[in-house]
Design an enzyme around this catalytic site. Structure first.
Site, short mmCIF file in Angstrom:
data_model
loop_
_atom_site.label_atom_id
_atom_site.label_comp_id
_atom_site.label_asym_id
_atom_site.label_seq_id
_atom_site.Cartn_x
_atom_site.Cartn_y
_atom_site.Cartn_z
N GLU A 1 9.19 0.88 3.24
CA GLU A 1 8.31 2.04 3.05
C GLU A 1 7.32 1.91 1.74
O GLU A 1 8.05 1.94 0.64
CB GLU A 1 9.25 3.34 2.94
N LEU A 2 6.03 1.60 2.02
CA LEU A 2 5.54 1.33 0.75
C LEU A 2 4.31 2.36 0.53
O LEU A 2 4.58 3.24 0.85
CB LEU A 2 4.88 -0.03 1.36
N GLU B 1 -4.04 1.28 -5.04
CA GLU B 1 -3.21 2.47 -5.29
C GLU B 1 -3.17 2.90 -6.91
O GLU B 1 -2.61 1.90 -7.71
CB GLU B 1 -1.87 2.18 -4.69
N GLY C 1 9.43 0.87 -1.91
CA GLY C 1 8.67 0.40 -3.39
C GLY C 1 7.30 -0.10 -3.10
O GLY C 1 6.47 0.26 -2.22
N SER C 2 6.86 -1.07 -4.04
CA SER C 2 5.39 -1.46 -3.93
C SER C 2 5.13 -2.56 -3.16
O SER C 2 6.24 -3.43 -2.59
CB SER C 2 5.07 -1.67 -5.30
N CYS D 1 3.89 7.85 -3.19
CA CYS D 1 3.18 7.07 -2.34
C CYS D 1 1.98 7.71 -1.37
O CYS D 1 1.31 7.27 -1.03
CB CYS D 1 4.07 6.60 -1.17
#
Ligand code: NAD
Length: 482
Positions: A257-258, A385, A237-238, A291
């Protein structure tokens, strides 16, 4: 391909799954289609008691699942993959309904998810260990030593909306392959997709309790990750949410996992048509909601003008709209708030001197494919982002300088470089600070068995079933004396 709708015409109730049993919640949230806002499901959020029993049920199931022979675990994962294949179109339509990605994109995600599950099944049979030469130290003489990979226990799997099936398969496949049990909390815009996968596990031989499912938002996520019986949190996620979780869980293992603001470089000796085509796909596929979407494009000055001309021409041809319409090339953003934010960032950049080459229009949740030039590195569309259909294009002269600029980011997930020069490729491989360097590919390119993870603030840990199994197990040393 024409589309025959195979989903129910009425909005469904999506419930929690605990120990193989459906559990309704008191709070029921409406799930609406990102494109036109129609009601697609009523999602029953888990209350604290449901989260508690989901974790307990996973903990109970772990006792026998961890010693279930690996060939049996592999068989179940393979059966789930086969069931997914048989139901592929249903999964794809559900993904489109819940996330708004186009049906073509959703079908692509389903194919990759099946592969992820198949690879997890294969890897279940290859979880070995290592023999330790004990007598290399005097106190080890006469001893036999080896290190085994042992499962951790209950893993909390939290997923984002943008690839609701494959992200989940990358967590659940390796977790169960290694003998762990899971409690999954999907993004609300992936609730039905996760429910389908949970049912597939139950229907294909996974003992009840191996795969539990709780629905809801931040509160449910919070009570799950802080539960003392959860041994490992596996979160995609963020960054800001990851930061909150890390602070809340204290001494607990976590895999993250960003995000990122991925760059792709196009050198003067690159195949221009190919780099334009692949940058269009990597920048605007999934409406930029990936991402590893290519956000920053750096083009050598010698080819900047022809590259830009073709890129803008291609971006203008991307029709945005109803994701179920086969003519649509790009679906909507996940919600109006996200579309408004991205639109605001575009306007802000233009007010600050950027030039809008195409796009920049918003209608509800739909944004048009946007190309900006004359940007500065401190503009939000460059240094944050975007997670939307926006690419910036900048010219460069010196490859060392552009590598420095590309690296100058708090993130480091994946990057791309188009070149026909071996020297330039080797230089990039040596110097680019990213989890993946794609040569003659853009930042958004991945096969599901590769080690995939980020440096810097893009995450901790690596995906890809083989590598994820390592991350979701620990080494248990065994020493035997005569
Ligand atoms: P998000 O961080 O808003 O939500 C992710 C999940 O966290 C959701 O299920 C959400 O309900 C849950 N959550 C929210 N608050 C929580 C809390 N306090 N405790 C526990 N769980 C909580 O992310 P999103 O908007 O769904 O997805 C977009 C982000 O995900 C982007 O930053 C993107 O780059 C990243 N992403 C990364 C990868 C990768 O593999 N590196 C893949 C896909 C998406």
């Amino acid at each position: 391909m024409t589309t025959t709708t195979i989903l129910p015409a009425q909005a469904e109730d999506i419930v929690n799954l605990v120990g193989g049993q459906p559990r309704t919640g008191e709070a029921v949230h409406e799930l609406r289609h990102p494109f036109d806002g129609r009601l697609v499901a009523r999602v029953h959020a888990a209350d604290p008691a449901i989260v508690e029993s989901a974790v307990e049920s996973a903990h109970e199931a772990f006792r026998s699942w961890r010693t279930t022979p690996s060939h049996r675990r592999a068989q179940i994962l393979a059966a789930v993959a086969a069931a997914m294949r048989a139901e592929a179109e249903g999964y794809a339509q559900q993904i489109t309904l819940e996330t708004g990605k186009t049906l073509a994109e959703a079908r692509g995600e389903v194919n990759r998810s099946i592969a992820t599950m198949e690879i997890s099944s294969e890897e279940a049979k290859r979880i070995g260990g290592e023999v330790i030469p004990m007598d290399a130290a005097p106190q080890g003489e006469g001893k036999l030593g080896f290190a085994l990979r042992a499962p951790m226990g209950v893993i909390a799997c939290i997923t984002p909306f943008n690839a609701p099936l494959n992200t989940l398969c990358h967590k659940v496949g390796p977790a169960l392959a290694a003998g762990n049990c899971v409690v999954v909390k999907p993004h609300p815009h992936g609730s039905g997709v996760a429910a389908r996968l949970a049912r597939a596990f139950l229907d294909n031989g996974a003992p009840p309790g191996c795969f539990n499912l709780v629905h809801g938002g931040a509160e449910v996520g919070q009570s799950l990750v802080t539960h003392p019986r959860v041994a490992l949190v596996n979160f995609t996620g963020s960054g800001p949410i990851a930061d909150q979780i890390v602070r809340q869980i204290g001494l607990k293992r976590i895999l993250l996992e960003l995000g990122g603001n991925a760059p792709t470089i196009v050198h003067h000796d690159a195949d221009l048509d190919r780099s334009v085509r692949e940058c269009l796909g990597a920048g605007f596929g999934l409406g930029g909601q990936s991402c590893i979407s290519t956000q920053r494009i750096y083009v050598h000055r010698d080819v900047y003008e022809p590259f830009l001309e073709r890129l803008v021409e291609g971006a203008k041809a991307i029709t945005a709209g109803d994701p179920f319409d086969p003519a649509t090339k790009m679906g909507p953003m996940i919600n109006e708030e996200a579309a408004e934010r991205v639109h605001r960032w575009i306007e802000e950049a233009v007010a600050d001197g950027a030039v809008l080459r195409c796009g920049g229009q918003r209608q509800g949740t739909t944004l048009t494919a946007t190309v900006l030039t004359e940007v500065r590195e401190d503009m939000r569309v460059v240094c944050e982002e975007v997670f939307g259909p926006v690419v910036t294009v900048s010219a460069y002269e010196d490859i060392d300088e552009v590598i420095r600029i590309a690296n100058d980011s708090p993130w480091g997930l994946k990057c791309g470089l188009f070149t026909n020069s071996l020297d330039t490729a080797l230089k990039a491989i040596a110097q680019m600070e990213f989890g993946t360097v794609n040569i003659n590919g853009p930042s958004r390119a991945r096969v599901d068995h590769e080690p995939s993870g980020g440096t810097k603030q893009s995450g901790w840990g690596v995906e890809g079933p083989r590598y994820a199994i390592e991350a979701m197990t620990y080494l248990r040393m065994v020493s035997m004396a005569p």
